[in-house]
Motif scaffolding. Structure first.
Motif, PDB file in Angstrom:
ATOM      1  N   ALA A  10       0.838  -1.204   0.000  1.00 20.02           N
ATOM      2  CA  ALA A  10       0.000   0.000   0.000  1.00 20.02           C
ATOM      3  C   ALA A  10       0.871   1.252   0.000  1.00 20.02           C
ATOM      4  O   ALA A  10       0.571   2.235  -0.700  1.00 20.02           O
ATOM      5  CB  ALA A  10      -0.920   0.000   1.209  1.00 20.02           C
ATOM      6  N   LEU A  11       1.944   1.237   0.751  1.00 23.92           N
ATOM      7  CA  LEU A  11       2.825   2.404   0.808  1.00 23.92           C
ATOM      8  C   LEU A  11       3.544   2.622  -0.533  1.00 23.92           C
ATOM      9  O   LEU A  11       3.656   3.755  -1.015  1.00 23.92           O
ATOM     10  CB  LEU A  11       3.847   2.254   1.943  1.00 23.92           C
ATOM     11  CG  LEU A  11       3.282   2.359   3.363  1.00 23.92           C
ATOM     12  CD1 LEU A  11       4.349   1.994   4.385  1.00 23.92           C
ATOM     13  CD2 LEU A  11       2.768   3.770   3.632  1.00 23.92           C
ATOM     14  N   THR A  12       4.062   1.536  -1.124  1.00 22.73           N
ATOM     15  CA  THR A  12       4.755   1.700  -2.411  1.00 22.73           C
ATOM     16  C   THR A  12       3.781   2.097  -3.507  1.00 22.73           C
ATOM     17  O   THR A  12       4.143   2.847  -4.416  1.00 22.73           O
ATOM     18  CB  THR A  12       5.517   0.416  -2.797  1.00 22.73           C
ATOM     19  OG1 THR A  12       4.626  -0.691  -2.773  1.00 22.73           O
ATOM     20  CG2 THR A  12       6.695   0.199  -1.875  1.00 22.73           C
ATOM     21  N   THR A  13       2.546   1.634  -3.449  1.00 24.63           N
ATOM     22  CA  THR A  13       1.523   2.038  -4.419  1.00 24.63           C
ATOM     23  C   THR A  13       1.218   3.525  -4.270  1.00 24.63           C
ATOM     24  O   THR A  13       0.891   4.197  -5.239  1.00 24.63           O
ATOM     25  CB  THR A  13       0.235   1.209  -4.226  1.00 24.63           C
ATOM     26  OG1 THR A  13       0.562  -0.169  -4.352  1.00 24.63           O
ATOM     27  CG2 THR A  13      -0.820   1.565  -5.251  1.00 24.63           C
ATOM     28  N   ALA A  14       1.339   4.040  -3.050  1.00 23.15           N
ATOM     29  CA  ALA A  14       1.089   5.460  -2.783  1.00 23.15           C
ATOM     30  C   ALA A  14       2.347   6.283  -3.035  1.00 23.15           C
ATOM     31  O   ALA A  14       2.469   7.403  -2.541  1.00 23.15           O
ATOM     32  CB  ALA A  14       0.603   5.647  -1.359  1.00 23.15           C
ATOM     33  N   ASN A  15       3.279   5.722  -3.790  1.00 21.79           N
ATOM     34  CA  ASN A  15       4.502   6.408  -4.196  1.00 21.79           C
ATOM     35  C   ASN A  15       5.456   6.714  -3.032  1.00 21.79           C
ATOM     36  O   ASN A  15       6.224   7.670  -3.079  1.00 21.79           O
ATOM     37  CB  ASN A  15       4.194   7.695  -4.975  1.00 21.79           C
ATOM     38  CG  ASN A  15       3.506   7.390  -6.289  1.00 21.79           C
ATOM     39  OD1 ASN A  15       3.805   6.389  -6.925  1.00 21.79           O
ATOM     40  ND2 ASN A  15       2.583   8.245  -6.691  1.00 21.79           N
ATOM     41  N   VAL A  16       5.434   5.898  -1.965  1.00 21.63           N
ATOM     42  CA  VAL A  16       6.422   6.019  -0.893  1.00 21.63           C
ATOM     43  C   VAL A  16       7.633   5.220  -1.361  1.00 21.63           C
ATOM     44  O   VAL A  16       7.493   4.079  -1.812  1.00 21.63           O
ATOM     45  CB  VAL A  16       5.872   5.490   0.447  1.00 21.63           C
ATOM     46  CG1 VAL A  16       6.951   5.483   1.508  1.00 21.63           C
ATOM     47  CG2 VAL A  16       4.666   6.284   0.884  1.00 21.63           C
ATOM     48  N   PRO A  17       8.844   5.782  -1.278  1.00 20.40           N
ATOM     49  CA  PRO A  17      10.038   5.036  -1.713  1.00 20.40           C
ATOM     50  C   PRO A  17      10.163   3.710  -0.951  1.00 20.40           C
ATOM     51  O   PRO A  17       9.817   3.633   0.230  1.00 20.40           O
ATOM     52  CB  PRO A  17      11.194   5.979  -1.367  1.00 20.40           C
ATOM     53  CG  PRO A  17      10.589   7.344  -1.249  1.00 20.40           C
ATOM     54  CD  PRO A  17       9.180   7.131  -0.821  1.00 20.40           C
ATOM     55  N   PRO A  18      10.639   2.669  -1.639  1.00 19.30           N
ATOM     56  CA  PRO A  18      10.710   1.337  -1.014  1.00 19.30           C
ATOM     57  C   PRO A  18      11.480   1.306   0.304  1.00 19.30           C
ATOM     58  O   PRO A  18      11.065   0.620   1.245  1.00 19.30           O
ATOM     59  CB  PRO A  18      11.399   0.476  -2.062  1.00 19.30           C
ATOM     60  CG  PRO A  18      11.131   1.151  -3.358  1.00 19.30           C
ATOM     61  CD  PRO A  18      11.050   2.625  -3.042  1.00 19.30           C
ATOM     62  N   ASP A  19      12.592   2.040   0.417  1.00 18.42           N
ATOM     63  CA  ASP A  19      13.355   2.007   1.668  1.00 18.42           C
ATOM     64  C   ASP A  19      12.560   2.638   2.808  1.00 18.42           C
ATOM     65  O   ASP A  19      12.584   2.168   3.945  1.00 18.42           O
ATOM     66  CB  ASP A  19      14.712   2.680   1.495  1.00 18.42           C
ATOM     67  CG  ASP A  19      14.609   4.135   1.039  1.00 18.42           C
ATOM     68  OD1 ASP A  19      13.616   4.477   0.355  1.00 18.42           O
ATOM     69  OD2 ASP A  19      15.525   4.911   1.374  1.00 18.42           O
ATOM     70  N   LYS A  20      11.797   3.695   2.526  1.00 19.39           N
ATOM     71  CA  LYS A  20      10.972   4.321   3.565  1.00 19.39           C
ATOM     72  C   LYS A  20       9.775   3.443   3.906  1.00 19.39           C
ATOM     73  O   LYS A  20       9.367   3.355   5.060  1.00 19.39           O
ATOM     74  CB  LYS A  20      10.524   5.712   3.132  1.00 19.39           C
ATOM     75  CG  LYS A  20      11.679   6.673   3.068  1.00 19.39           C
ATOM     76  CD  LYS A  20      11.223   8.097   2.942  1.00 19.39           C
ATOM     77  CE  LYS A  20      12.493   8.945   2.882  1.00 19.39           C
ATOM     78  NZ  LYS A  20      12.298  10.297   3.180  1.00 19.39           N
ATOM     79  N   ALA A  21       9.221   2.768   2.918  1.00 17.68           N
ATOM     80  CA  ALA A  21       8.103   1.848   3.159  1.00 17.68           C
ATOM     81  C   ALA A  21       8.561   0.707   4.067  1.00 17.68           C
ATOM     82  O   ALA A  21       7.844   0.304   4.993  1.00 17.68           O
ATOM     83  CB  ALA A  21       7.560   1.318   1.837  1.00 17.68           C
TER      84      ALA A  21
END
Length: 113
Positions: A10-21
């Motif tokens: 859900a976070l990566t789909t919302a354009n959160v960078p993978p390391d932050k997700a």
């Protein structure tokens, strides 16, 4: 899929960078580990109930012991009071007899009887 993967997706789909997700998911997992489950809470409840029951039993036993000791002390106190009343009566009679022995001759001599 586990909930952690679902949150990551859900976070990566919302354009959160993978390391932050990943950091968010790891932080979330660390917090979740601190939470108690229903089984944990049930175990604590059972333990507390047993402890309370044991303390209640111990308290009731202590109260009974104290009641017994208090009854015994009451019996002893009544016996001592009875003895003191007897001693007081003897003392009163002694004072009365002494008064008669001393006062009677004194009164006799004063009035010439």
């Amino acid at each position: 899929m586990t909930l952690a993967i679902t949150i990551y997706d859900a976070l990566t789909t919302a354009n959160v960078p993978p390391d932050k997700a990943k950091a968010v998911v790891h932080a979330w997992e660390a917090e979740v580990e601190k939470l108690a489950s229903k089984a944990d809470l049930k175990q604590v409840e059972t333990h507390l109930t047993q402890s309370i029951n044991a303390l209640g039993t111990e308290l009731r036993a202590s109260i009974k012991d104290l009641q017994s000791a208090l009854r015994e002390q009451g019996v002893e106190l009544r016996a001592e009071l009875k003895d003191q009343r007897s001693s007081t009566r003897v003392l009163q009679w002694s004072i009365g007899v002494t008064f008669l022995c001393v006062a009677a001759p004194l009164i006799r001599s004063m009035f010439g009887v």
